[in-house]
Design a protein around this motif. Sequence first.
Motif, PDB file in Angstrom:
ATOM      1  N   THR A   4       0.816  -1.212   0.000  1.00 29.12           N
ATOM      2  CA  THR A   4       0.000   0.000   0.000  1.00 29.12           C
ATOM      3  C   THR A   4       0.847   1.259   0.000  1.00 29.12           C
TER       4      THR A   4
ATOM      5  N   PRO B 215     -15.744   5.313   0.331  1.00 27.29           N
ATOM      6  CA  PRO B 215     -14.565   5.993   0.885  1.00 27.29           C
ATOM      7  C   PRO B 215     -14.912   7.411   1.342  1.00 27.29           C
TER       8      PRO B 215
ATOM      9  N   THR C 216      -6.836   9.427  -3.204  1.00 27.59           N
ATOM     10  CA  THR C 216      -7.600   8.182  -3.079  1.00 27.59           C
ATOM     11  C   THR C 216      -8.410   7.912  -4.336  1.00 27.59           C
TER      12      THR C 216
ATOM     13  N   ARG D 144      -6.272   6.699  -7.226  1.00 27.22           N
ATOM     14  CA  ARG D 144      -5.918   5.282  -7.042  1.00 27.22           C
ATOM     15  C   ARG D 144      -7.078   4.387  -7.456  1.00 27.22           C
ATOM     16  N   MET D 145      -8.299   4.791  -7.124  1.00 25.27           N
ATOM     17  CA  MET D 145      -9.467   4.004  -7.514  1.00 25.27           C
ATOM     18  C   MET D 145      -9.631   3.992  -9.031  1.00 25.27           C
TER      19      MET D 145
ATOM     20  N   GLU E 255      -6.643   0.490  -8.275  1.00 29.69           N
ATOM     21  CA  GLU E 255      -5.972   0.035  -7.066  1.00 29.69           C
ATOM     22  C   GLU E 255      -6.972  -0.225  -5.954  1.00 29.69           C
ATOM     23  N   HIS E 256      -6.584  -1.117  -5.055  1.00 31.55           N
ATOM     24  CA  HIS E 256      -7.386  -1.382  -3.869  1.00 31.55           C
ATOM     25  C   HIS E 256      -7.103  -0.295  -2.835  1.00 31.55           C
ATOM     26  N   VAL E 257      -8.166   0.286  -2.278  1.00 29.01           N
ATOM     27  CA  VAL E 257      -8.026   1.296  -1.230  1.00 29.01           C
ATOM     28  C   VAL E 257      -8.154   0.590   0.113  1.00 29.01           C
ATOM     29  N   GLU E 258      -7.061   0.567   0.857  1.00 26.52           N
ATOM     30  CA  GLU E 258      -7.033  -0.248   2.073  1.00 26.52           C
ATOM     31  C   GLU E 258      -7.810   0.347   3.239  1.00 26.52           C
TER      32      GLU E 258
END
Length: 347
Positions: free
Chosen positions: A13, A160, A313, A316-317, A321-324
């Motif tokens: 991450t 999110p 964020t 990234r989405m 990507e996975h948002v942790e």
Amino acid sequence: MTADSTDASGRITLSSIASVAGVSVSTVSKVLNGRSDVSAETKGRVESVMDDLGYQRRPARRRGSVVDLVLNELDSLWSVEIIRGVDDVLDGAGASMVLSAVHGRSSNTREWLDQLAARRSNGAILVVSELTPQQRKRLVAMDIPFVLVDPVGSVDALVPTVGATNWAGAVSACEHLIGLGHQRIAHLAGPRQLLCSRARADGFHAAMERAELAVPDGWVSYGEFNDRSGRAEMTRLLDRTAARGEEPPTAVFAASDLQALGAFEVLRDRGFAIPQDVSLVGFDDLPVARWTHPALTTVRQPLLEMASMAATTLLRMIDGEHVETLRLEMATQLMVRGSTAPPVPRA
């Protein structure tokens, strides 16, 4: 690779890279985006950590992306800070921003959703009064990723969000006043329906109860996050105490800097000296808070950082990507300036 460098799915991450490198997530994002406003030393350290952890850069789909930023209003200083933070990140990533104002009306939100579908935006950052289940369902149906900033109320656990520690910030403001010796403290609250307003009011009450201090009837007044409301709330409070033959408060905690500035004006017009007669605390730490005389003690809400994190964020989405971490709360900080002091005994 350290044991805590990955999320539950085994992905490395950005937050783990930031933690190991000793920088912020936004700085890692800047390095990934090839931004020039990162020092060579910091860039080298971040890239070295990426190599050590085995981070694989994904092919970026964000360049040329269109991101919608939707706010209630565009003419407030609060909104300007949000716009600046989002624009900084998007500009560095080669993405474009479409700015919309819905003015808190559901009809405008529906119109914006229609426009969003027509221009095929890649994502949205929402700073709105309310996101209804129907609106969320439509965004999901359009397969458009979105992030909420400072959400109004309870939000689906899968959405999110980026917010601030409103309750803790209010507690710190009131404890500062109590620590100075104030016992008669009023609160000019924000809109009752907003989660952040309720959290700040709850923080005020928690600090007062902890100090075993009473809050007289009418000394918590809900309004709007603007100077007009601050003037109106402060006027009502002073008129109420005068009509009852009561002493006015020696301190006031306002839920926003703009409300505090409105209260500042009323207090000055009525002959109260700040902070000798009344101490005043705001919330936000807008640039204007440092321009008053005396400068305003306030709770710093990291608006630029919140906006930057929301944009990072969302990008990234967009990249898949996975948002942790779906719930982000950024720390507030009390900024003590000249508008607060110990109470002076009244003759």
